[in-house]
Write a protein that holds these residues in place. Structure first.
Motif, PDB file in Angstrom:
ATOM      1  N   GLU A 144       0.825  -1.204   0.000  1.00  0.00           N
ATOM      2  CA  GLU A 144       0.000   0.000   0.000  1.00  0.00           C
ATOM      3  C   GLU A 144       0.864   1.261   0.000  1.00  0.00           C
ATOM      4  O   GLU A 144       0.589   2.213  -0.741  1.00  0.00           O
ATOM      5  N   ARG A 145       1.905   1.266   0.812  1.00  0.00           N
ATOM      6  CA  ARG A 145       2.806   2.433   0.840  1.00  0.00           C
ATOM      7  C   ARG A 145       3.484   2.626  -0.514  1.00  0.00           C
ATOM      8  O   ARG A 145       3.621   3.755  -1.000  1.00  0.00           O
ATOM      9  N   ALA A 146       3.921   1.530  -1.129  1.00  0.00           N
ATOM     10  CA  ALA A 146       4.587   1.626  -2.426  1.00  0.00           C
ATOM     11  C   ALA A 146       3.625   2.112  -3.500  1.00  0.00           C
ATOM     12  O   ALA A 146       3.978   2.957  -4.330  1.00  0.00           O
ATOM     13  N   HIS A 147       2.408   1.601  -3.482  1.00  0.00           N
ATOM     14  CA  HIS A 147       1.434   2.014  -4.491  1.00  0.00           C
ATOM     15  C   HIS A 147       1.059   3.480  -4.343  1.00  0.00           C
ATOM     16  O   HIS A 147       0.775   4.155  -5.340  1.00  0.00           O
ATOM     17  N   GLN A 148       1.034   3.977  -3.116  1.00  0.00           N
ATOM     18  CA  GLN A 148       0.770   5.393  -2.915  1.00  0.00           C
ATOM     19  C   GLN A 148       1.864   6.257  -3.535  1.00  0.00           C
ATOM     20  O   GLN A 148       1.626   7.408  -3.904  1.00  0.00           O
ATOM     21  N   SER A 149       3.060   5.673  -3.658  1.00  0.00           N
ATOM     22  CA  SER A 149       4.179   6.383  -4.288  1.00  0.00           C
ATOM     23  C   SER A 149       4.285   6.082  -5.779  1.00  0.00           C
ATOM     24  O   SER A 149       5.233   6.518  -6.434  1.00  0.00           O
ATOM     25  N   GLY A 150       3.321   5.304  -6.306  1.00  0.00           N
ATOM     26  CA  GLY A 150       3.324   4.993  -7.729  1.00  0.00           C
ATOM     27  C   GLY A 150       4.281   3.894  -8.123  1.00  0.00           C
ATOM     28  O   GLY A 150       4.629   3.772  -9.309  1.00  0.00           O
ATOM     29  N   LEU A 151       4.723   3.073  -7.189  1.00  0.00           N
ATOM     30  CA  LEU A 151       5.701   2.025  -7.471  1.00  0.00           C
ATOM     31  C   LEU A 151       5.031   0.667  -7.596  1.00  0.00           C
ATOM     32  O   LEU A 151       4.146   0.320  -6.807  1.00  0.00           O
ATOM     33  N   VAL A 152       5.462  -0.101  -8.578  1.00  0.00           N
ATOM     34  CA  VAL A 152       5.089  -1.512  -8.708  1.00  0.00           C
ATOM     35  C   VAL A 152       6.250  -2.328  -8.155  1.00  0.00           C
ATOM     36  O   VAL A 152       7.404  -2.146  -8.559  1.00  0.00           O
ATOM     37  N   LEU A 153       5.961  -3.252  -7.236  1.00  0.00           N
ATOM     38  CA  LEU A 153       7.026  -3.988  -6.552  1.00  0.00           C
ATOM     39  C   LEU A 153       7.419  -5.267  -7.269  1.00  0.00           C
ATOM     40  O   LEU A 153       8.586  -5.661  -7.252  1.00  0.00           O
ATOM     41  N   GLY A 154       6.465  -5.981  -7.860  1.00  0.00           N
ATOM     42  CA  GLY A 154       6.792  -7.229  -8.534  1.00  0.00           C
ATOM     43  C   GLY A 154       7.029  -8.376  -7.572  1.00  0.00           C
ATOM     44  O   GLY A 154       8.049  -9.067  -7.658  1.00  0.00           O
ATOM     45  N   LEU A 155       6.072  -8.609  -6.666  1.00  0.00           N
ATOM     46  CA  LEU A 155       6.230  -9.699  -5.701  1.00  0.00           C
ATOM     47  C   LEU A 155       5.363 -10.913  -6.044  1.00  0.00           C
ATOM     48  O   LEU A 155       5.049 -11.724  -5.190  1.00  0.00           O
ATOM     49  N   ASP A 156       4.985 -11.048  -7.334  1.00  0.00           N
ATOM     50  CA  ASP A 156       4.116 -12.139  -7.748  1.00  0.00           C
ATOM     51  C   ASP A 156       4.888 -13.418  -8.079  1.00  0.00           C
ATOM     52  O   ASP A 156       4.592 -14.114  -9.057  1.00  0.00           O
ATOM     53  N   HIS A 157       5.892 -13.741  -7.261  1.00  0.00           N
ATOM     54  CA  HIS A 157       6.640 -14.994  -7.361  1.00  0.00           C
ATOM     55  C   HIS A 157       7.084 -15.358  -5.955  1.00  0.00           C
ATOM     56  O   HIS A 157       7.734 -14.555  -5.271  1.00  0.00           O
ATOM     57  N   PRO A 158       6.741 -16.550  -5.476  1.00  0.00           N
ATOM     58  CA  PRO A 158       6.976 -16.857  -4.055  1.00  0.00           C
ATOM     59  C   PRO A 158       8.431 -16.868  -3.643  1.00  0.00           C
ATOM     60  O   PRO A 158       8.751 -16.617  -2.475  1.00  0.00           O
ATOM     61  N   GLN A 159       9.348 -17.151  -4.585  1.00  0.00           N
ATOM     62  CA  GLN A 159      10.755 -17.213  -4.199  1.00  0.00           C
ATOM     63  C   GLN A 159      11.398 -15.834  -4.081  1.00  0.00           C
ATOM     64  O   GLN A 159      12.545 -15.721  -3.639  1.00  0.00           O
ATOM     65  N   ARG A 160      10.665 -14.799  -4.436  1.00  0.00           N
ATOM     66  CA  ARG A 160      11.178 -13.444  -4.233  1.00  0.00           C
ATOM     67  C   ARG A 160      10.905 -12.938  -2.806  1.00  0.00           C
ATOM     68  O   ARG A 160      11.373 -11.881  -2.435  1.00  0.00           O
ATOM     69  N   ILE A 161      10.125 -13.699  -2.029  1.00  0.00           N
ATOM     70  CA  ILE A 161       9.691 -13.252  -0.700  1.00  0.00           C
ATOM     71  C   ILE A 161      10.284 -14.152   0.364  1.00  0.00           C
ATOM     72  O   ILE A 161      10.383 -15.369   0.194  1.00  0.00           O
ATOM     73  N   ARG A 162      10.692 -13.564   1.487  1.00  0.00           N
ATOM     74  CA  ARG A 162      11.243 -14.325   2.608  1.00  0.00           C
ATOM     75  C   ARG A 162      10.552 -13.892   3.908  1.00  0.00           C
ATOM     76  O   ARG A 162      10.023 -12.782   4.005  1.00  0.00           O
TER      77      ARG A 162
END
Length: 515
Positions: A144-162
């Motif tokens: 939500e904070r990133a989207h308010q700044s207009g940023l796309v994070l790209g976390l739609d892959h489980p191995q990118r998240i820890r």
């Protein structure tokens, strides 16, 4: 993790980025972008870093263009800081930190995130639902904070998240796909929640080590609660409604996800604060909790009261007949003899001046409908998932109001977790529907009567022909004009409330055609 790479030079111990970063261990591959995810050692600053390396042929102009787009988006994200997102330290491109001989199109360098790989986290068993909700809530705050700044994070892959040691999910390998959107981030939140609850990934392009989410014949993701019975309906519906594209009642923003998760957490906290009722030392029991509504008990009580009333009326009638008989036996009180062949005293006599032999017009029939038409089949209608009380749907048309079909219990009113739920009645042939009679002990339930052209339509393809709110045990919902249909949906848009619980039930449904 022993994941095979496409580039022979990408192996533990080798160096990239003009010799600055020594590869330590690989943590995944996002095949959609040729992104290899590694833990490496920064030889200059002597610290561990996370590398998202874009593998490809530098001579492929289209691949190089897409890689540049990903690097640009990552560089833009370097200005954004949040505990839920690994900080981007550097972005290397061809000719700027990367040589063409390395077989790389770019490298995104981020701070290393200590903790547990998401795939390893669910390898043995899914995460407890309460813990899963808290994890995703923290990640949703970052999105939500990133989207308010207009940023796309790209976390739609489980191995990118820890998962960090303090129990928070963190985007550890930044680098959104060239065409990723804000909606993709939101769908990823639903997919992560689904993964934690079931151990299955609900989006395309997941790693080979994770099972994909099962789907129904119409292509929809099956509810998490159908795979893991301990998953609350609220979380199950949230995950599916977030992942699915389009449809009625979908969740499309991280703010909406946060609101639902906060409400779930608040409800769980209230439940934990309720102390068990202790017996009174004098033998009594006290409680401040609102009594739970028991429909079967209320029906039995109503039946008992009805029997008593009927018995009382019968006794009074018998006493009245005895009194009349007593006076008629008295010759001084008796009137003229009654001829049983004469018209009964209750028969209406013609008014003065009217020929007694002249036929009178029949009184109008107050009922404008015929006898109820029983449906050939009744099933649960829920276009957003499996539905509530699937096994008991037939109880709503079995002719016995004491047997009921009931929705699941919810902690929030519709449409917080789903837009509604209901039953669809299928008839052997079309009927001219005039009204639907609902027998139910669910005051406050709001119902829509809808017609459809098939037994399993999208909600937007159905037509509302009547609506109303259930207040009494019996409610008739009349159509303004009869509708010819073979499929009738009784759709609940608002549940009956009982304290902090929401649930509705149908004892009997009757479908009356035009008379």
């Amino acid at each position: 993790m022993g994941i095979r790479t496409r580039g022979g030079s990408l192996a533990p111990g080798s160096v990239v980025g003009d010799g600055r970063y020594r590869l330590l261990a690989q943590f995944g591959i996002d095949e959609r972008a040729g992104a290899h995810l590694w833990r490496a050692r920064d030889g200059q600053l002597r610290r561990d870093v996370a590398l998202t390396m874009l593998v490809g042929d530098p001579a492929d102009a289209e691949a190089a263009r897409l890689a540049r787009r990903t690097l640009e988006r990552a560089a833009h994200a370097a200005k954004f800081g949040h505990p839920g997102i690994a900080r981007v330290l550097d972005v290397l491109s061809l000719g700027s930190g990367i040589s063409s001989s390395e077989g790389l199109l770019g490298i995104i360098v981020a701070e290393w995130t200590k903790g547990t790989d998401l795939v390893d986290l669910v390898a043995e068993r899914p995460v407890e639902p309460g813990a899963a909700a808290r994890m995703v809530q923290a990640l949703a705050e970052s999105v939500e904070r990133a989207h308010q700044s207009g940023l796309v994070l790209g976390l739609d892959h489980p191995q990118r998240i820890r998962l960090t040691p303090d129990g928070r999910l963190r985007l550890a390998f930044p680098g959104p796909l060239p065409d990723a959107t804000l909606r993709d981030d939101v769908k990823a939140l639903g997919a992560v929640l689904y993964l934690l609850l079931t151990g299955r990934w609900a989006l395309p392009g997941g790693p080979p080590g994770i099972r994909t989410a099962p789907r129904s014949p119409n292509g929809r993701v099956l509810p998490a609660s159908s795979l893991e019975p301990n998953v609350p309906e609220e979380l199950s519906a949230l995950a599916v409604r977030t992942v699915e594209d389009g449809g009625h009642g979908g969740i499309r923003t991280s703010a909406a996800i946060l609101k639902v998760l906060e409400d779930i957490a608040e409800a769980a906290e209230r439940t934990q604060l309720i102390n068990p009722v202790e017996p009174d030392p004098d033998g009594g029991v006290w409680t401040t909790k609102k009594p739970v509504k028991d429909a079967a008990r209320r029906r039995k009580l109503a039946l008992g009261v009805t029997v008593l009333v009927v018995a009382a009326v019968g006794i009074l009638a018998w006493l009245g007949m005895m009194a009349i008989s007593f006076f008629q036996d008295d010759p001084s009180a008796s009137g003229p003899a009654v001829n049983l062949a004469d018209p009964t005293p209750t028969q209406q006599q013609p008014p003065p001046g009217q020929n007694q032999d002249q036929p009178r017009s029949p009184a109008p029939d107050p009922a404008a409908t015929g006898d109820p038409v029983p449906p050939a089949e009744v099933t649960v209608y829920n276009p957003e998932g499996e539905g509530d009380g699937v096994a008991n749907a037939g109880r709503a048309v079995d002719g016995d109001p004491a047997t009921i079909w009931r929705t699941d219990q919810y902690r929030q009113q519709f449409p917080a977790f789903k837009s509604g739920v209901g039953l669809v009645a299928t008839f052997d042939q079309p009927i001219d529907l005039s009204k639907v009679k609902v027998t139910a002990d669910s005051p406050g339930t709001t119902v829509e009567i809808r017609t459809a052209d098939s037994p399993d339509p999208q909600l937007d393809d159905t037509r509302v022909v009547a609506s109303g709110t259930l207040e009494d045990i019996e409610t008739e919902l009349s159509l303004q004009q009869p509708a010819s249909t073979q499929y009738v949906i009784v759709w609940i848009t608002q549940l009956s409330s009982d304290g902090d619980q929401y649930v509705s039930e149908f004892g009997e449904l009757q479908f009356l055609p035009a008379g």
